[in-house]
Scaffold this motif. Sequence first.
Motif, PDB file in Angstrom:
ATOM      1  N   SER A  86       0.668  -1.269  -0.260  1.00 51.51           N
ATOM      2  CA  SER A  86       0.032   0.014   0.155  1.00 51.51           C
ATOM      3  C   SER A  86       0.843   1.458   0.203  1.00 51.51           C
ATOM      4  O   SER A  86       0.629   2.395  -0.411  1.00 51.51           O
ATOM      5  CB  SER A  86      -0.830   0.345   1.324  1.00 51.51           C
ATOM      6  OG  SER A  86      -1.783   0.933   1.154  1.00 51.51           O
ATOM      7  N   GLU A  90       0.540   4.279  -2.901  1.00 52.90           N
ATOM      8  CA  GLU A  90       0.883   5.864  -2.513  1.00 52.90           C
ATOM      9  C   GLU A  90       1.565   6.704  -3.210  1.00 52.90           C
ATOM     10  O   GLU A  90       1.618   7.806  -3.534  1.00 52.90           O
ATOM     11  CB  GLU A  90       0.644   6.200  -1.087  1.00 52.90           C
ATOM     12  CG  GLU A  90      -0.187   6.988  -0.560  1.00 52.90           C
ATOM     13  CD  GLU A  90      -0.048   7.347   0.549  1.00 52.90           C
ATOM     14  OE1 GLU A  90       0.560   8.249   1.417  1.00 52.90           O
ATOM     15  OE2 GLU A  90      -0.021   6.028   1.776  1.00 52.90           O
ATOM     16  N   GLN A  94       0.573   9.137  -6.119  1.00 53.90           N
ATOM     17  CA  GLN A  94       1.248  10.622  -5.604  1.00 53.90           C
ATOM     18  C   GLN A  94       2.131  11.082  -6.851  1.00 53.90           C
ATOM     19  O   GLN A  94       1.907  12.597  -7.398  1.00 53.90           O
ATOM     20  CB  GLN A  94       2.129  10.546  -3.966  1.00 53.90           C
ATOM     21  CG  GLN A  94       2.176  12.725  -3.541  1.00 53.90           C
ATOM     22  CD  GLN A  94       0.931  13.005  -3.471  1.00 53.90           C
ATOM     23  OE1 GLN A  94      -0.122  12.353  -3.277  1.00 53.90           O
ATOM     24  NE2 GLN A  94       0.501  14.072  -4.203  1.00 53.90           N
ATOM     25  N   TYR A 125      -6.136   9.319  -6.934  1.00 50.79           N
ATOM     26  CA  TYR A 125      -6.462   9.701  -6.006  1.00 50.79           C
ATOM     27  C   TYR A 125      -7.423   8.126  -4.876  1.00 50.79           C
ATOM     28  O   TYR A 125      -7.262   7.538  -4.230  1.00 50.79           O
ATOM     29  CB  TYR A 125      -7.352  10.463  -5.601  1.00 50.79           C
ATOM     30  CG  TYR A 125      -6.470  11.651  -5.346  1.00 50.79           C
ATOM     31  CD1 TYR A 125      -5.793  11.812  -3.650  1.00 50.79           C
ATOM     32  CD2 TYR A 125      -6.639  13.054  -5.711  1.00 50.79           C
ATOM     33  CE1 TYR A 125      -4.753  12.962  -3.475  1.00 50.79           C
ATOM     34  CE2 TYR A 125      -5.760  14.541  -5.548  1.00 50.79           C
ATOM     35  CZ  TYR A 125      -4.928  14.026  -4.235  1.00 50.79           C
ATOM     36  OH  TYR A 125      -3.741  14.882  -3.936  1.00 50.79           O
ATOM     37  N   THR A 128      -5.215   5.229  -4.510  1.00 48.79           N
ATOM     38  CA  THR A 128      -4.552   5.176  -3.416  1.00 48.79           C
ATOM     39  C   THR A 128      -6.042   5.045  -2.311  1.00 48.79           C
ATOM     40  O   THR A 128      -5.690   4.292  -1.845  1.00 48.79           O
ATOM     41  CB  THR A 128      -4.681   6.499  -3.285  1.00 48.79           C
ATOM     42  OG1 THR A 128      -3.382   6.746  -3.898  1.00 48.79           O
ATOM     43  CG2 THR A 128      -3.522   6.877  -2.190  1.00 48.79           C
ATOM     44  N   ALA A 132      -6.218   2.244   1.372  1.00 45.23           N
ATOM     45  CA  ALA A 132      -5.724   3.413   2.961  1.00 45.23           C
ATOM     46  C   ALA A 132      -6.565   2.803   3.566  1.00 45.23           C
ATOM     47  O   ALA A 132      -7.872   1.908   3.703  1.00 45.23           O
ATOM     48  CB  ALA A 132      -6.243   4.761   2.021  1.00 45.23           C
ATOM     49  N   LYS A 136      -6.105   8.511   6.211  1.00 41.32           N
ATOM     50  CA  LYS A 136      -6.103   9.116   4.596  1.00 41.32           C
ATOM     51  C   LYS A 136      -6.776   8.117   3.954  1.00 41.32           C
ATOM     52  O   LYS A 136      -7.103   8.365   2.835  1.00 41.32           O
ATOM     53  CB  LYS A 136      -5.038   7.083   4.934  1.00 41.32           C
ATOM     54  CG  LYS A 136      -3.915   7.912   3.416  1.00 41.32           C
ATOM     55  CD  LYS A 136      -3.536   9.440   2.789  1.00 41.32           C
ATOM     56  CE  LYS A 136      -2.738   9.412   3.497  1.00 41.32           C
ATOM     57  NZ  LYS A 136      -2.105  10.457   2.522  1.00 41.32           N
TER      58      LYS A 136
END
Length: 236
Positions: A86, A90, A94, A125, A128, A132, A136
């Motif tokens: 994870s 992420e 990003q 996003y 992600t 998450a 977060k």
Amino acid sequence: MEKKIFMARVADQSERYEDMVDFLKDIVKESGDEDVSNDVRNLLSVGFKNLISAQRSAWKTVQAIEQNKKYAEYSSDCAQYKDKISSELEKNCQKVIDIVNDKCLPRAEEDDSKVFYLKMIGDYYRYTAETASGSKLEEVTENASKYYQQATDASDNLKAYNSNKLGLALNYSVFWYELKNDSSKACEIAEKALNDAREKIDDMDNDEARDALSIIELLKENLDLWREEEGEDNQD
């Protein structure tokens, strides 16, 4: 720049997606104040998606093993491994968001291009958010919603069968279904996109039809599935 575009394609064929993204980042930088071509935009889409696809798949595989009762004694080890994957996911998401938000979006002048980039930020996003938790998850879900809505607003003047507009409706409806657990809103978005596109379907040329019809089919499949599930829930 042509050499970098060529090398980005070579990296793609070699499945060296981190290298591909690095080449594409240089291409975007060398474009100056101008937006990149549709060809480069498509390469961005392919490179970014493949950069994270292995991590998304790996996380889901580990999660399935973790949830298998046969391997209950290893659940804590699997949970730690999921956290590692994870974090990598992420970081890469990003990286994509930063490139698009800082370098691509400010140069976009056409609505079609703005929708493409805003949707892409929303997508990463959302990716992600798939792995998450806690604060977060709340943060990235809110960010995904914000950029999807900005993309929706920017798409107002695009043709109903525009592939970026349809792709946005597809992904935004999935966002509502998967992250917001709101199948009614997901159905509303998908149905509106379908109905609007069908009304204008005779206006499409061959290239537009090729791009649009595959997305229309995916919207229809999702809508049928979600409505079926809503019907089952109502019966319960």
